[in-house]
Each structure stands twice: as C-alpha cells, then as structure tokens.
Write a protein that holds these residues in place. Structure first.
Motif, short mmCIF file in Angstrom:
data_model
loop_
_atom_site.label_atom_id
_atom_site.label_comp_id
_atom_site.label_asym_id
_atom_site.label_seq_id
_atom_site.Cartn_x
_atom_site.Cartn_y
_atom_site.Cartn_z
N SER B 70 0.84 -1.20 0.00
CA SER B 70 0.00 0.00 0.00
C SER B 70 0.87 1.24 0.00
CB SER B 70 -0.89 0.00 1.25
OG SER B 70 -1.34 1.30 1.53
N VAL B 71 0.36 2.30 -0.55
CA VAL B 71 1.10 3.56 -0.44
C VAL B 71 0.39 4.52 0.51
CG1 VAL B 71 2.05 3.37 -2.75
CG2 VAL B 71 -0.05 4.64 -2.40
N THR B 72 -0.67 4.05 1.09
CA THR B 72 -1.45 4.93 1.96
C THR B 72 -0.80 5.04 3.33
OG1 THR B 72 -3.49 4.39 0.83
CG2 THR B 72 -3.69 5.28 3.03
N GLY B 73 -1.06 6.16 3.94
CA GLY B 73 -0.50 6.41 5.25
C GLY B 73 0.69 7.31 5.13
N SER B 77 3.94 6.89 2.51
CA SER B 77 4.01 7.72 1.32
C SER B 77 5.20 8.68 1.37
CB SER B 77 2.69 8.46 1.10
OG SER B 77 2.32 9.17 2.25
N ILE B 98 2.43 -2.17 -6.29
CA ILE B 98 1.56 -2.30 -5.14
C ILE B 98 0.88 -3.65 -5.19
CG2 ILE B 98 -0.36 -1.31 -3.87
CD1 ILE B 98 0.23 1.31 -5.41
#
Lengths: 334, 334
Positions: B70-73, B77, B98
């Motif tokens: 994931s690239v979220t957070g 990121s 991803i």
DNA sequence: TTTTTCAATGCAAGGGTTTTCAAAAAACGT
DNA sequence: ACGTTTTTTGAAAACCCTTGCATTGAAAAA
C-alpha cells in the motif's frame, strides 16, 4: 548462478523450447506426461521466465502505468491504492512512476513499458496529451479537464464544489471569503477558485486579488501563506476575510494551524473549509467542513475506461464526478 | 501510425541500424554529419526507441523496484517519495509495485523487470528473502530485521523506541500501560511491544495479555479496538490502563478519537503516545507525544545500499536508525 | 495391412535493440 | 601516387521468448 533460460529447461526435459513455452503457458495442449517432465525440469533448475523477453515477443506488458509527481498526501495515496486494486481486478499490474520529468514520462510510455497510462494533472502538459492521443496510446487523465482535447479523462467537478461550498458560506452570512490556492495552474485548484468567484459574483460579492493565497496544496505552504497574509494585512490594512476556502483539506489544516498561531479561533473568529474529505478531516479539531471527493468511484471509472481503451475501443467520453458537502464544525454562521 | 523502429530510421537516414544505435547512444564517435542526418530522420519519423528491446539486449532496466502492499499512510508515502528522489539521484527510475501477492512479486523481480528491489516488511516472508539472496538479486529490506539472514536491510530501531517511550511514561508515573499493535507479526509492531515490555519489566511492572489491542496500524481499526476494549473492560472488569502506547501515530489518533467518544479526555484522563511523528502529529489536538522516525535518512541509506549492491558489492551490513522522543501534549504525568 | 486422422511436438522466424569485429573510407605521410 | 594509419560504418550475432506451420508418430478407420 548463471541465469537459466528456457533453453536450459528444454534441454533438461529433452524437448524443444517451443514445447516448454507451450507447457508453461497452458497453450496447445501438451501431453500431460511431457508437461510433468517440463515442470520437473523447471523446479530442478529453478527456472523463472525472463519477463522482458516475453514482453518483447508478445508486444504487451499487462501493465498499467500511473504517472505522478508524488504519492504523498491522503488524496493521492488513497486514489493510488484504489487504482492498484481495480487494475489488478482487470488483470493488469499497476506500476507507479514517480517523476515530474515530462520527457522521461513520455519516453517510458512511448517505449512500450506500459500498455496503458494513467496520468495526473501535475505531470503533463496539453501538448503531451495531444501527442499521446495522436500516437494512439491508451491513456486516461486524472484531475485534468480535457473536454476540449478529444481525450478521455475522469475529473472531479471542482468548479461545482467551489461553487457549492461558497454558497454554503454565503448562506451562513459570510461576505469576505479568501481562497488558498494549490500549485499554480493546477486544474482542480483553478476550477475551485472559479466556482468560488462565481458564487460570490451571483451574490454581488467581490473577490479582491489579494484574497488569493498560494498554499501549494500542502500543509506547510498553506500555513506560511496564511501567516504572511495575516501579517501583511495588518501592514497594508487589507480587510480580513471572515472565511477561508482552502484548495484542499490539507491546506485547510495548515491554515487553521496558522490562524491558531496568531490567536484566531476556528470557527469562532473565522471559518475555514476545504475539499476532498480526507481521513483525518472528520477527526481534526475542529472537524472540517469540506466537500467529499469520491475517490473510489474515480479510481474505478479511470481503470475501467483505460481497460476499454486498451481493448481497442475509441472515443470514450470523459467522466465528471460530483462531490458532496459535509457540514462539520470548521465553518459557522456569522 | 505504425510504430517506427530503428530500421525505419536507418533506412531514412541511409545508414545501418548499428550506426543509428551508436548515434543515439553517443557511443563510438559517429561522424557529426551522419549523426545529424540520423537525428533529422528521428525527428521526421518521430522515432522513440522501444525500451523493451533495449532492456532485453542490454540486460538492464535502470530501474529500482519498490514493493509494497500500500502507499497509503503518511509514513509509507513520505518514505516512498523520498526513495524516488534518491533513486533518481543515482540514475535509476523508481518503480512502485503495489501488491501483496508474494508470488507475483518474486516473479517480477526474478523476471528481471527491475535491476534491484526495495521490499517492505509487509510484503515478503523470510524464505523469500533467503531465496532472493541465494539468487544474487540485489535487494534491500525496509522495516524488517534481517540480521540473522545475511541480507542487507535498513530498519528503524523499534525496540529502542518502544523502550524509550515507555520509560518516559513510567517516569511520568504511569504503571498500567496498554499497547495497540499493528498487523499481526509485523516486525516494527512486535519490536515496539517488546521494548514496551522490557521497560515495564525493568521497573517491576506487568503487562497482562489483554493489554494488547489489535489496531492494524490504521486509524479505523485502532478506533474499533479501543472501543471494544473499553466496553469489554467494563464487562470483564479489566483494569483500565492509565496510558496507551499506540503502534504508530495513525493508530494513536484513532485511539484518541475512541477515547473521546467514550468521554475520556486525553491527556487528562488517559495518556496516549505513538510512533513515527508524521506530519499531522504536531498539529493534532492534542499534539502527539511520539518518537520521531527519520524517514529521509532511511530512504537515503536504503537507496545507497541498494546501488552499491547493484554495482556488485557484497555483504553490505544492515543499518539501524534511531528515533528521537518528541514530548508534546498527549501524555502527561499522573 | 494400408490409409486416414489427429494429437503432440519441433523448426524457425521474429520482436527491437546493442555490440563485436571486420571492412570501407578518409586522412596522413612521403 | 602509394602505402599506412585512423576514423567511420555495417553485417551479423545475441538477448529470451512466442507462435504459425510443418512434421512426426500413433491411433482410428477402412
């Protein structure tokens, strides 16, 4: 540990490379017993196909390229994750390239490293769009209005969002409304501002040029912009706005922080609203009044359209998604 | 718009493809006048080299692959952006994949689609690490302790961070301290908990099993975990902790929200601390007491080590980076 | 048995590029 | 003008794979 190729497998299994290829790709029924022999050889030699050779021959990478200048920020990163999920669902791998170098981007797209491209507004110019289009390279643009360009894009209706939230503020009694812009010339930012101005205009309210601050869509930049605005307004006796419309939630947060720093309470002394409705907006203090941006819907639409393009369809119309006002506590009636 | 290849350019310019290649790659001095003719032909035909052909022949992609789920957070990121920058500085393109599909990941790495790989803890198992290592594929692991594995990694000293912040809480007078864990088995989360326990142990304090909540490193999950903890503690008359150590800032934020929801004030009724020191931590209400995580240093180290690996160096030792306590207002003395 | 049919396999071309090595052309020296 | 050296160029192999078509061999039909 010399790299083992399909030839080695063929030799080990006592068959031709053609047969190995077929066995491995489940094509043209190869006899179960030979297939087993091949699989054994693969295991024994620990073979893994060279994907580059495969791609060159097959002319396809099964890859969607996402081109962006950054993955930071809740809006970007959530959208990217969503895009990755939908891509996978359609049998493509999402491949994120982080770069602002237009030439590099165009080169990797033209170099056939991806079967289709998803491009953020921040990353291409109109001429690039026309170029990609003229080359018949499947591409979908995000957050960039391209209706005049005969290309397909999916955009959030930023004009309407700006318009709606400004009307909301006006109904709350606000008359002096300032705007904290994003990067210069970024479509979403400019459209939101146009929406703001339109609402203002329809109510006979004005928007003096110094009411446009440069917040860069970033917390830090917005913080600084607001701070220096407050200071210069003291010096130059600009009129203080009663509300700020920030280009996105992140800059709203920066703005609120700056206001607090200067002793102004939000929303008691001044209202601040944003756009996007990112995760933290709801839990921020005060909870942010903002326009919800349908990220997942956007991602789904973009991938679906791109896949259709890659499947050879043409002239897929662009899609515009609308936001939704979330009334929370960072704006109150005057 | 049939795709134009190097052959077309050669024909147009009246030279061989070898010469075109040389002219375009500035190798083996091509006579200026012919080079000019070639450049003209390139422009006229609008030629752009097929990167796949190039990669196949040259055996290199000039690409670093980053594999993440994931690239979220904010932590992810920011780290990814930093990695992209450093990669570019070293002449490589960062390519983010991803996916949580181990097999797919290993395949793209083995398939030579990248020259080197950066892998997040969430994405590989120990056997994969050993495998990549045995294949002599340049790879650097992030946030995963691999000291026992003869591989190179860069990790944040999560044990020390947990230890330090717990000592800080203990000095503030806290004796009952609960922990909000990340994904099951994730290195950073477990190490932080070990640090917490160690500090507790050294002060003769205990950590009952029900003091471990499952927060998944996410705001939402942490919120739910805390909520159900509070409820079950009522039912089962568990003792309420006086402080929560959250596995990261995001889950600290979720926890604080849950506590507020149940009418508990932070830090007056209960203290909450986190890890990472993400952007919003400082501006959150209350500002988060946390351990700063040196993201940029981590990115620089990871890329530098990977580049050295790709240059043929061996046995590069892993690197451990230490955090720094940021005392803010989400924890106070009892 | 001979012929026909069909499943299973292999040959070879080709995808677009780089690079080695030898050949051609130009420049130089006398 | 001729031989020699240097600069420029090109032919062909190689990178690893897929695929259309031909070939093989055995089973089915006659």
């Amino acid at each position: 540990m010399a790299k083992v190729t399909i030839r080695d497998v063929a030799r080990e299994a006592g068959v031709s490379i053609a047969t190995v290829s077929k066995a491995l790709n489940n094509v043209n029924v190869v006899k179960p017993s030979t297939k087993q022999r091949i699989l054994d050889a693969v295991k024994k030699l620990d073979y893994s196909p060279n994907l580059i050779g495969k791609q060159l021959k097959s002319g396809s990478t099964q890859t969607i390229g996402l081109f962006t200048s950054s993955v930071t920020g809740p809006y970007f990163s959530m959208l990217i994750d969503a895009l990755a999920n939908f891509s996978e669902k359609h049998g493509y791998e999402l491949n994120v390239f982080i770069s602002s170098d237009r030439e590099k981007i165009i080169n990797t797209i033209r170099g056939r490293l991806v079967d289709g491209a998803l491009l953020f507004d921040t990353v291409v110019a109109n001429e690039d769009i026309e170029f990609l289009n003229s080359e018949h390279i499947s591409s979908v643009f995000l957050d960039r209005k391209t209706s005049h360009l005969n290309t397909t894009s999916v955009v959030f209706d930023s004009f309407k969002a700006g318009y709606d939230i400004t009307n909301y503020l006006i109904n709350l009694g606000h008359k002096q409304i300032a705007y904290i812009a994003g990067y210069k010339g970024v479509y979403d930012s400019e459209q939101r501002l146009l929406g703001v101005k339109q609402a203002l205009f329809e109510h006979g309210l004005s928007f003096p040029p110094y009411y446009r601050l440069e917040g860069m869509f970033e917390q830090e930049a917005a913080y600084n912009a607001v701070l220096s605005f407050l200071r210069s307004s003291r010096v130059q006796s600009y009129e203080l706005p009663t509300a700020f419309v920030a280009g996105n939630d992140i800059s709203a947060i920066g703005a609120i922080k700056a206001l607090k720093h200067e002793g102004l309470m939000v929303p008691d002394d001044i209202s601040v609203v944003g756009f996007d409705d990112i995760d933290v907006s709801e839990y921020f203090n005060p909870p942010l009044t903002t326009i919800h941006n349908p990220i997942v819907a956007q991602a789904r639409a973009a991938v679906e359209m791109l896949v259709r393009l890659m499947d050879g369809e043409h002239d897929i119309p662009s899609k515009v998604l609308e936001g939704e006002l979330k009334m929370r506590q960072s704006a109150k009636s005057l």
